[in-house]
Design an enzyme around this catalytic site. Sequence first.
Site, mmCIF file in Angstrom:
data_model
loop_
_atom_site.group_PDB
_atom_site.id
_atom_site.type_symbol
_atom_site.label_atom_id
_atom_site.label_comp_id
_atom_site.label_asym_id
_atom_site.label_seq_id
_atom_site.Cartn_x
_atom_site.Cartn_y
_atom_site.Cartn_z
ATOM 1 N N GLU A 1 9.222 -4.483 10.377
ATOM 2 C CA GLU A 1 9.532 -3.110 9.921
ATOM 3 C C GLU A 1 10.100 -2.099 10.906
ATOM 4 O O GLU A 1 9.378 -2.149 12.064
ATOM 5 C CB GLU A 1 8.293 -2.631 9.054
ATOM 6 N N LYS B 1 -1.292 -9.278 2.599
ATOM 7 C CA LYS B 1 -0.568 -8.931 3.934
ATOM 8 C C LYS B 1 -1.392 -7.892 4.783
ATOM 9 O O LYS B 1 -2.276 -7.159 4.317
ATOM 10 C CB LYS B 1 0.818 -8.133 3.614
ATOM 11 N N GLU C 1 -1.445 -5.754 8.578
ATOM 12 C CA GLU C 1 -0.596 -5.133 9.511
ATOM 13 C C GLU C 1 -1.173 -5.625 11.171
ATOM 14 O O GLU C 1 -2.457 -5.546 11.113
ATOM 15 C CB GLU C 1 -0.465 -3.794 9.493
ATOM 16 N N ASP D 1 0.815 -1.199 -0.092
ATOM 17 C CA ASP D 1 0.167 0.078 -0.002
ATOM 18 C C ASP D 1 1.038 1.389 0.139
ATOM 19 O O ASP D 1 0.478 2.315 0.068
ATOM 20 C CB ASP D 1 -1.036 -0.077 1.062
ATOM 21 N N SER D 2 2.195 1.103 -0.062
ATOM 22 C CA SER D 2 3.243 2.282 -0.272
ATOM 23 C C SER D 2 2.741 2.810 -1.638
ATOM 24 O O SER D 2 3.215 3.772 -1.874
ATOM 25 C CB SER D 2 4.430 1.724 -0.157
ATOM 26 N N ASP E 1 -1.233 -6.349 -0.620
ATOM 27 C CA ASP E 1 -1.222 -5.847 0.756
ATOM 28 C C ASP E 1 -2.839 -5.119 0.911
ATOM 29 O O ASP E 1 -3.132 -4.503 0.299
ATOM 30 C CB ASP E 1 -0.340 -4.280 0.836
HETATM 31 O O1 KIV Z 1 3.489 -0.979 1.672
HETATM 32 C C1 KIV Z 1 4.784 -1.653 1.571
HETATM 33 O O2 KIV Z 1 5.276 -1.256 0.687
HETATM 34 C C2 KIV Z 1 5.003 -2.447 2.542
HETATM 35 C C3 KIV Z 1 6.536 -2.957 2.675
HETATM 36 C C4 KIV Z 1 7.262 -1.750 2.792
HETATM 37 C C5 KIV Z 1 6.680 -4.035 3.570
HETATM 38 O O3 KIV Z 1 4.218 -2.782 3.226
#
Ligand code: KIV
Length: 297
Positions: free
Chosen positions: A193, A124, A126, A55-56, A94
């Site tokens: 992280e 993924k 969190e 989600d970056s 994510d």
């Molecule tokens: O959103 C993302 O890119 C991430 C990674 C930095 C692990 O969660």
Amino acid sequence: MSLTSPRSGDAAKVTLSSIQEKKQQHQPITCLTAYDYATSRLVDQAGIDMILVGDSLAMVVLGYENTLPITMEEMLHHVRAVRRGVKRALLIADMPYASYHLDEKTAVKNAARFIKDGGAEAVKIEGGEKRVGLVHRLLDAEVPVMGHIGLTPQSVHMMSGYRVQGKTITAIERLMRDAVALDRAGVFSIVLEGIPREVAAMVTEEVGCATIGIGAGPECDGQVLVIHDLINLTDRQPAKFVRQYGDATALIANAVAQFKTDVESKGFPADNESYHLPQEVQATLETIRERKRAMSR
Ligand code: KIV
């Protein structure tokens, strides 16, 4: 249904089992983010084990201030594009903020969309101990799960900013509890992280699943970076843990500046960059134009 194995010459598809084997054999696991077809193809062809549509994306591609505003639809759009570029790597989607925080039924529905509509092979999420119930529900729905603890960007307000986590004994104990709880719940991997190297090493030793570090030191089972950080394509100061392996900013800025100069000086396009008429059509055209000129005289 037949039990198939890869065609000879094909690099073996990365699976949950091959990630687990790498952990057991102490072979470092590679992971990068990617958000589009062109980049994910290159990352996949380079032999990276896991590709995360993180989600970056919200920040490095869509220009949001943090990861919180990105929606399921925006994430899905990019997961589908990445799916088309990836053949070998394990593809992880994510789950965006609020897609799994409200109730477990909605969370499982959203995760299933990444698998069914997006072609992802895992999701993924969190959070640690508090996600155990959800991990069970996702696994029941045949959705493999990667955990993410330590500096969890979706908790930016709760953490009062992006800060290194796990620096006190209490915080270390909490992180260990989170990691063990996720591991026992059945995640195949945990992103660690922004935590001290020593703590990441303890977690990696303690859990059976693969730990993937970002700003968590070299003792993790694998490493992940945001591809835009790796190639310097962001407008932000890189974090301490980022190593830049290329300079896409300079590459793009130079190419664009040269294009501008060439267009403005009429140096682009050249004759060999233009299409031409076949000779006989050109000759006929000349005759027609000459006739028209003669008639108008
Ligand atoms: O959103 C993302 O890119 C991430 C990674 C930095 C692990 O969660």
